[in-house]
Design a protein around this motif. Structure first.
Motif, PDB file in Angstrom:
ATOM      1  N   GLU A  24      29.824 -34.965  -3.879  1.00 38.94           N
ATOM      2  CA  GLU A  24      29.055 -33.630  -4.460  1.00 38.94           C
ATOM      3  C   GLU A  24      28.668 -32.780  -3.400  1.00 38.94           C
ATOM      4  N   ALA A  25      28.124 -33.192  -2.412  1.00 36.78           N
ATOM      5  CA  ALA A  25      27.495 -32.479  -1.393  1.00 36.78           C
ATOM      6  C   ALA A  25      28.402 -31.528  -0.858  1.00 36.78           C
ATOM      7  N   LEU A  26      29.529 -32.221  -0.460  1.00 36.21           N
ATOM      8  CA  LEU A  26      30.582 -31.360   0.556  1.00 36.21           C
ATOM      9  C   LEU A  26      31.346 -30.318  -0.335  1.00 36.21           C
ATOM     10  N   PRO A  27      31.761 -30.378  -1.556  1.00 38.76           N
ATOM     11  CA  PRO A  27      32.208 -29.522  -2.323  1.00 38.76           C
ATOM     12  C   PRO A  27      31.339 -28.382  -2.739  1.00 38.76           C
ATOM     13  N   ALA A  28      29.991 -28.761  -2.887  1.00 33.61           N
ATOM     14  CA  ALA A  28      28.928 -27.958  -3.230  1.00 33.61           C
ATOM     15  C   ALA A  28      28.734 -26.911  -2.023  1.00 33.61           C
ATOM     16  N   LEU A  29      28.947 -27.450  -0.874  1.00 36.45           N
ATOM     17  CA  LEU A  29      28.493 -26.319   0.224  1.00 36.45           C
ATOM     18  C   LEU A  29      29.731 -25.527   0.303  1.00 36.45           C
ATOM     19  N   ALA A  30      30.867 -26.214   0.217  1.00 34.53           N
ATOM     20  CA  ALA A  30      32.265 -25.466   0.573  1.00 34.53           C
ATOM     21  C   ALA A  30      32.442 -24.252  -0.384  1.00 34.53           C
ATOM     22  N   ARG A  31      32.013 -24.609  -1.798  1.00 32.46           N
ATOM     23  CA  ARG A  31      32.018 -23.437  -2.904  1.00 32.46           C
ATOM     24  C   ARG A  31      30.944 -22.474  -2.666  1.00 32.46           C
ATOM     25  N   ALA A  32      29.904 -22.854  -2.134  1.00 34.74           N
ATOM     26  CA  ALA A  32      28.750 -21.804  -1.819  1.00 34.74           C
ATOM     27  C   ALA A  32      29.072 -20.759  -0.821  1.00 34.74           C
ATOM     28  N   VAL A  33      29.520 -21.414   0.434  1.00 34.13           N
ATOM     29  CA  VAL A  33      29.923 -20.580   1.565  1.00 34.13           C
ATOM     30  C   VAL A  33      31.314 -19.706   1.241  1.00 34.13           C
ATOM     31  N   ARG A  34      32.197 -20.375   0.718  1.00 41.22           N
ATOM     32  CA  ARG A  34      33.424 -19.724   0.207  1.00 41.22           C
ATOM     33  C   ARG A  34      32.980 -18.442  -0.710  1.00 41.22           C
ATOM     34  N   ASP A  35      32.263 -18.588  -1.552  1.00 42.63           N
ATOM     35  CA  ASP A  35      31.823 -17.390  -2.458  1.00 42.63           C
ATOM     36  C   ASP A  35      30.988 -16.434  -1.721  1.00 42.63           C
ATOM     37  N   ALA A  36      30.353 -16.701  -0.600  1.00 42.90           N
ATOM     38  CA  ALA A  36      29.680 -15.707   0.256  1.00 42.90           C
ATOM     39  C   ALA A  36      30.466 -15.060   1.409  1.00 42.90           C
TER      40      ALA A  36
END
Length: 330
Positions: free
Chosen positions: A146-158
């Motif tokens: 959960e933690a890795l994809p959550a971070l990845a999606r957040a920074v990608r969208d930024a």
């Protein structure tokens, strides 16, 4: 996605990847992407910027790694770093040290993906060079699934196109920073899965990679491989990177040729008042596994720290390693 090439990288390492080390590594590989040691936003904004950020143009391509968690400060630090000519700004979301935790940055930011995204967005607005993130797969009791994809999606969208994944957890409670480099098990599949699920994002894998053969195996699954301690302790491991991964035609420099080129830099730095030991400590592993390597290391370790030591220390140490035997390994 930007065209910046991360196929082979050398990790940011505190007390190791300083400007002297990066110049030395650049004599071994022309194309691998090099990173600075982490520098904090406070140091960049308020400290001796030339000392912290100055580098030789020969080091390109080179990225600066920033530590911080306040979006405005990170934007200002990124703007300053871009002014020095860095090719990339990287945000540290992976360091487990006590100092990092007390400052609310590094690996503890894995728990705050939206804050990391805000930091990335702020830096992206401030600079024109790529902004990337280096992270762990999770911290403490977090579930990496959960933690890795959550971070990845957040920074990608930024606006972050490249995520460097140190493929092990960071345990902020109960393990020292040194133990955090080895004890949590490596979980490369987490990074592989992330790339499959987010094919539009460049994923670079880091952790436990000690050879170009291992790097090549990872490149079947992700976009880049980052070597850390192996690139420092056995730097000649990078010698064939340009031919294997960047299409270079020229053969790599032989180890003695690397040092002969480095000596020109050493002489110039000595003339500026730099101590020999500050430069010679980075070359101790150059001849790893070759005849005479131990004598080479011993001579430099015993003589370079002495007051007034000159480049002759390195020349004398080189003479202890048979040139033909070293060149045969190229």
């Amino acid at each position: 996605m930007s065209s910046f090439n991360h196929r082979i990288c050398v990790a940011p390492m505190m007390d190791w990847t300083d400007r002297h080390d990066r110049f030395f590594l650049r004599l071994i590989t022309r194309h691998a992407l090099l990173y600075t040691e982490m520098v904090t936003t406070g140091a960049v904004i308020h400290g001796d910027r030339q000392h912290l950020l100055g580098f030789d143009p020969a080091e390109h391509p080179v990225a600066v790694q920033l530590g911080g968690s306040e979006p405005g400060e990170l934007a200002e630090a990124a703007r300053i770093a871009e002014g020095f000519g860095y090719d990339e700004i990287n945000l540290n979301v992976g360091c487990p040290s006590d100092r990092v935790q007390s400052g609310r940055f590094g690996a503890c930011l894995m728990r705050e993906p939206m804050l990391v995204a805000e930091c990335v967005a702020s830096m992206r607005k401030a600079v024109s060079v790529p902004v990337t993130v280096k992270c762990r797969i999770g911290v403490d009791e977090q579930d990496p699934a959960e933690a890795l994809p959550a971070l990845a999606r957040a920074v990608r969208d930024a606006g972050c196109e490249t995520l460097i994944v140190h493929a092990r957890k960071a345990w902020l409670e109960g393990l020292s920073p040194r133990e955090n480099r080895d004890i949590p098990p490596l979980e490369y599949d987490r990074a592989y899965r992330l790339k499959r699920d987010m094919p539009d994002m460049r994923i670079v894998i880091n952790g436990g990679i000690v050879s170009l053969d291992q790097a090549a195996a990872h490149l079947d699954h992700v976009d880049g491989a980052m070597l850390g301690r192996a690139a420092y302790q056995t730097p000649y491991v990078l010698a064939d990177a340009d031919r294997r991964f960047y299409g270079a035609d020229a053969p790599p420099r032989a180890p003695h040729e690397v040092l002969e080129a480095y000596l020109t830099y050493v002489e110039a730095e000595l003339a500026k008042g730099t101590h020999l030991h500050a430069m010679s400590r980075h070359i101790l592993g150059l001849f790893h596994g070759m005849p005479g390597a131990r004598a080479f290391r011993r001579h430099i370790s015993e003589n370079a720290p002495r007051p007034g030591a000159t480049a002759q220390v390195i020349r004398d140490a080189m003479a202890l390693v048979p040139r033909e035997a070293a060149a045969a390994l190229v």
